[in-house]
Design an enzyme around this catalytic site. Structure first.
Site, short mmCIF file in Angstrom:
data_model
loop_
_atom_site.label_atom_id
_atom_site.label_comp_id
_atom_site.label_asym_id
_atom_site.label_seq_id
_atom_site.Cartn_x
_atom_site.Cartn_y
_atom_site.Cartn_z
N ASP A 195 0.84 -1.24 -0.13
CA ASP A 195 -0.17 -0.27 0.04
C ASP A 195 0.89 1.35 -0.04
O ASP A 195 0.62 2.27 0.92
CB ASP A 195 -0.71 -0.12 1.27
CG ASP A 195 -2.08 0.99 0.97
OD1 ASP A 195 -2.22 1.49 0.18
OD2 ASP A 195 -2.64 1.40 2.03
N ASP A 211 2.62 1.98 8.21
CA ASP A 211 1.31 1.53 7.90
C ASP A 211 1.62 0.27 7.05
O ASP A 211 1.36 0.11 5.70
CB ASP A 211 0.72 2.39 6.92
CG ASP A 211 -0.98 2.15 6.81
OD1 ASP A 211 -1.30 1.19 7.41
OD2 ASP A 211 -1.72 2.93 6.03
N1 ADP Z 1 4.55 6.16 14.09
C1 ADP Z 1 4.01 7.04 13.83
N2 ADP Z 1 4.55 8.47 14.33
C2 ADP Z 1 4.09 9.57 13.98
N3 ADP Z 1 2.65 9.54 13.20
C3 ADP Z 1 2.14 8.42 12.93
C4 ADP Z 1 2.75 7.09 13.19
N4 ADP Z 1 1.94 6.15 12.61
C5 ADP Z 1 1.01 6.82 11.92
N5 ADP Z 1 1.07 7.93 12.13
C6 ADP Z 1 0.13 9.14 11.65
O1 ADP Z 1 -1.14 8.62 11.53
C7 ADP Z 1 -1.40 8.40 10.12
C8 ADP Z 1 -1.91 7.12 9.79
O2 ADP Z 1 -1.04 5.98 10.07
P1 ADP Z 1 -1.30 5.00 9.13
O3 ADP Z 1 -0.52 3.82 9.56
O4 ADP Z 1 -1.08 5.34 7.78
O5 ADP Z 1 -2.59 4.44 9.22
P2 ADP Z 1 -3.92 4.18 8.41
O6 ADP Z 1 -4.04 2.56 8.42
O7 ADP Z 1 -5.32 4.73 9.07
O8 ADP Z 1 -3.75 4.80 6.98
C9 ADP Z 1 -0.09 8.77 9.43
O9 ADP Z 1 -0.24 9.39 8.30
C10 ADP Z 1 0.57 9.68 10.34
O10 ADP Z 1 0.21 11.03 10.31
MG MG Z 2 -1.94 4.91 6.08
#
Ligand code: ADP
Ligand code: MG
Length: 262
Positions: A195, A211
């Protein structure tokens, strides 16, 4: 007048109990976010994590995605991100309203939960593999049921921006780094992100991959089409920003295959 629902009461108790356990709640998140994500199973898992001292400050909501919420947190001066997969996703609630009460399907609810727990565990182990291969990802600390705790990628309490919101100084250099991340992920970590896009790359001094719940090992039947899609997404983002390499050429270099048009 707002009816005090069961979950409202549970959430009040949750705050109280966390505070009794010594957790500081920094930013009471809005009720909607809380109601959606903090169901009973999640609360129990959070208590357990607090009890084991995995975090001591619970901050605000950073993100509300399709399947998960991410919160800021802290532990002994370390900043953390807590990702919580929602057990009640919209689709499932609709689905389950047809199924619950039908004794033939009493296992379905449990199966759905198990699936989400497995997904959380998979994201954790994918992050471990990527990190072990030397790729810049959040450091995964622990998971429990639908909750994943990892290091926070950001400055203060503000997460690094997603790549899509960054004005890159040297796009060609960043592009090359990301292609090399795809290659290392495949060759050393045995993984395809699956993804990959400007949404799942955070950027500060360099790109960070996030993610990874959906990431698959190379032996997954769809690993190669996923890899091709990742490469195309990256090329699509960079093609107006710098010269990009040919999709198929990158695919062949990463996989060691010799495909004309996969
Ligand atoms: N380890 C992290 N540190 C800082 N921000 C994070 C982290 N993990 C996720 N985020 C924030 O949360 C958002 C969504 O996380 P993500 O893992 O992409 O989840 P989703 O499955 O909802 O897309 C990211 O774009 C970022 O802004
Ligand atoms: Mg994401």
């Amino acid at each position: 007048m707002k009816k005090e629902t069961n979950i409202d009461k549970k959430l009040d108790q949750f705050d109280q109990r966390l505070e009794e356990m010594g957790v500081r709640i920094k930013d009471a998140n809005n009720l909607k976010v809380r109601e959606d994500v903090f169901d009973e199973i999640t609360l129990l898992a959070l208590y357990k994590l607090v009890h084991k001292k995995w975090f001591s400050v619970l901050g605000g909501s950073i993100s509300t995605g399709k399947e998960a919420n991410v919160f800021y947190a802290e532990r002994d001066g370390t900043t953390l991100a807590i990702k919580i997969y929602r057990i009640q996703t919209a689709n499932f609630t609709t689905m389950s309203s047809y199924i619950i009460g039908d004794r033939r399907f009493s296992h379905v609810k449990k199966a759905k939960k198990e699936l989400i727990f497995a997904w959380t565990r998979k994201e954790f182990s994918n992050l471990v593999r990527a990190r072990d291969a030397g790729i810049a990802v959040p450091e995964p600390f622990v998971w429990d049921r639908n909750i994943l705790i990892m290091s926070f990628l950001g400055e203060g309490e503000i997460p690094y921006p997603q790549l899509r919101n960054v004005e890159l100084e040297d796009p060609a250099e960043t592009y090359a780094r990301i292609i090399s991340i795809i290659e290392t992920l495949y060759k050393k970590a045995d993984l395809v992100h699956a993804d990959l896009s400007e949404f799942n790359i955070l950027y500060s001094d360099k790109p960070y991959l996030i993610d990874m719940g959906q990431s698959v090992t190379r032996d997954h039947p769809r690993a190669l089409p996923f890899l091709m899609r990742d490469i195309r997404n990256v090329n699509r983002f960079f093609k107006n920003r710098c010269d990009v390499r040919n999709d198929v050429e990158i695919f062949n270099a990463v996989t060691g295959l010799d495909t004309a048009e996969p």
